[in-house]
Design an enzyme around this catalytic site. Structure first.
Site, short mmCIF file in Angstrom:
data_model
loop_
_atom_site.label_atom_id
_atom_site.label_comp_id
_atom_site.label_asym_id
_atom_site.label_seq_id
_atom_site.Cartn_x
_atom_site.Cartn_y
_atom_site.Cartn_z
N ASP A 1 -6.95 4.53 -4.29
CA ASP A 1 -7.94 4.24 -2.90
C ASP A 1 -8.57 5.36 -2.82
O ASP A 1 -8.63 6.51 -3.59
CB ASP A 1 -6.99 4.16 -1.88
CG ASP A 1 -7.09 3.76 -0.84
OD1 ASP A 1 -7.40 2.20 -0.53
OD2 ASP A 1 -7.33 4.40 -0.10
N LYS B 1 0.76 -1.60 0.20
CA LYS B 1 0.13 0.05 -0.02
C LYS B 1 0.98 0.82 0.07
O LYS B 1 2.08 1.56 0.68
CB LYS B 1 -1.04 -0.18 1.13
CG LYS B 1 -1.92 0.55 1.29
CD LYS B 1 -3.37 0.22 0.41
CE LYS B 1 -4.55 1.24 0.58
NZ LYS B 1 -6.31 0.07 0.11
#
Ligand code: GLU
Length: 451
Positions: A173, A133
């Site tokens: 995201d 991430k």
């Protein structure tokens, strides 16, 4: 709030204490780790080889963490500085895979919690993707397209050296959608002089993107809940659904609920929430949020809907609640209200939107609960389908891709239920998801030696 060690299996306690010691102040990462540790007691008992090979300790330590400066020039000519992150957490199953979040609240601990969740989520999809991430504390809100582009170009100028279709494949995201992926891809291509389509997912449909990727997280969430309903011989028909958020996940979850004859009665943004008992008008919502990038308060202007500033959307009575905004948005007080109002299912579209106390309150009241790492895995699964299409220089139809997504979500539901049963916790989707994701990664790590 950082959870304590006392309720963990004695073998797991020192491991969790190490997580606390090594990552001081990173309460969201502590919470994400604790949630997985809570499910691992039966695994520790049944699979001593994992303990012998220190698999759990290894999984908690990212393989690589990158932090970098992102300088860029704003429209007024002033130099701005942001911080960029990429946590390459685990590559046992495939290249690191996971989104980038651009939001002022992003710290290393945020990225670590998201990356940790991503490892297990990606494993649950059954597709060959590791977990990672990234993101930045850059706030795209109120920034011009030119500013967003210059930021993305500077961000990629540093990050590109760590990426590659076989190495690390970011996506979107919160705060990162099609526009940002376009700018990031353009800069990667320019620096490397390679049209490496598989290095980013969430691309535009005309340049290597996949059908259904935009809809995938929301659609997948609703397919997952549909499986839960089916197991109880019921369906979305006539059910009242409350969805927090109004970003990509929330909008397409709402669209699929409406297609399955449920009624979405409320949605929100960071300013407040709207209640529309007739069911949200999603064309208006899409125009407002995807094109005009406006506030949800405008939705209520000139229509039979109520806008409530501040407050909490969880006050709205519903059968099914889908938290799709952000982490820790649903706590035990909200859970109590939802229970009082008769909620039957809570399924997480966002990553870790329910606090641990909130989850406990819902489960104790007999509410069915689906954790994000299972229920919202449709987004990253479709990213993996995008990588497959890029690798074979192919492009599939909407119907083919949507059918694959639906299959994958049914598969995840099935493997959560089967694993929960196998480890003595029948019907427990949280335990099933954590254990199924964990064992998949742990087995691969065992085979690959001490690395
Ligand atoms: N950010 C999404 C998630 O939380 C998608 C990640 C991806 O497609 O790589 O799973």
């Amino acid at each position: 709030m950082t959870p304590t060690t006392s309720d963990l299996h004695p073998t797991l306690r020192p491991m969790y204490e190490t997580v606390l010691r090594r990552n001081p102040g990173e309460s969201e990462f502590h919470q994400a780790a604790h949630e997985v540790f809570e499910s691992l007691s039966p695994v520790v008992a049944k699979r001593p080889e994992y303990v012998q090979a220190s698999i759990i300790e290894r999984i908690c330590e990212p393989e690589r963490q990158i932090i970098f400066r992102v300088p860029w020039v704003d429209d007024a000519g002033k130099v701005q500085i942001n911080r960029g992150f990429r946590v390459e957490f685990n590559s046992a199953l495939g290249p690191y895979k996971g989104g980038l979040r651009f939001h002022p609240s992003v710290l290393l601990g945020t990225v670590k919690f998201l990356g940790f969740e991503q490892i297990f989520k990606n494993a649950l999809t059954g597709l060959p993707i590791g977990g990672g991430k990234g993101g930045s504390d850059f706030d795209p809100k109120g920034r011009s397209d030119g500013e967003v582009m210059r930021f993305c170009q500077s961000f990629m100028t540093e990050l590109y050296r760590h990426l590659g279709e076989y190495t690390d494949v970011p996506a979107g995201d919160i705060g990162v959608g099609g526009r940002e992926i376009g700018y990031l891809f353009g800069q990667y291509k320019r620096i490397t002089n390679r049209y490496e389509a598989g290095v980013l997912t969430g691309k535009g449909l005309s340049w290597g993107g996949s059908q259904v990727r935009t809809e995938a997280t929301g659609y997948g969430l609703v397919y997952f809940v549909d499986e839960m309903l089916r197991a109880q011989q019921t369906s979305f028909e006539g059910k009242k659904v409350v969805i927090s958020g109004s970003g990509n996940v929330a909008i397409y979850a709402a669209e699929k609920v409406a297609q399955l004859a449920g009624t979405v009665v409320a949605m929100s943004d960071s300013g407040g929430y709207v209640v529309d008992e007739n069911g949200m008008d999603l064309e208006v919502m899409k125009d407002l949020k995807e094109i005009r990038r406006g506030r949800i308060s405008e939705y209520a202007e000139g229509r039979e809907a109520r806008y409530l500033e501040g407050g909490t959307i969880w006050d709205v009575p519903c059968d099914i609640a889908l938290p799709c905004a952000t982490q820790n948005e649903l706590d035990e007080t909200h859970a109590a209200t939802l229970v009082k109002n008769g909620v039957r299912i809570v399924a997480e579209g966002a990553n870790m939107p329910t606090t641990q106390a909130g989850t406990r309150a819902l489960r104790e009241a007999g509410v069915q609960f689906a954790p994000g790492k299972a229920a919202n895995a449709g987004g990253v699964a479709t990213s993996a389908l995008e990588m497959q299409q890029n690798a074979s220089r192919d492009s599939w139809s909407f119907e083919t891709t949507d059918a694959r997504l639906r299959d994958i979500m049914q598969g995840i539901y099935g493997s959560c239920m089967m694993t929960a049963e196998e480890y003595g916790m029948p019907g427990d989707v949280i335990a099933g998801a954590n254990i199924a994701g964990f064992t998949q990664v742990a087995d691969a790590m065992l085979s690959q030696g001490v690395i």
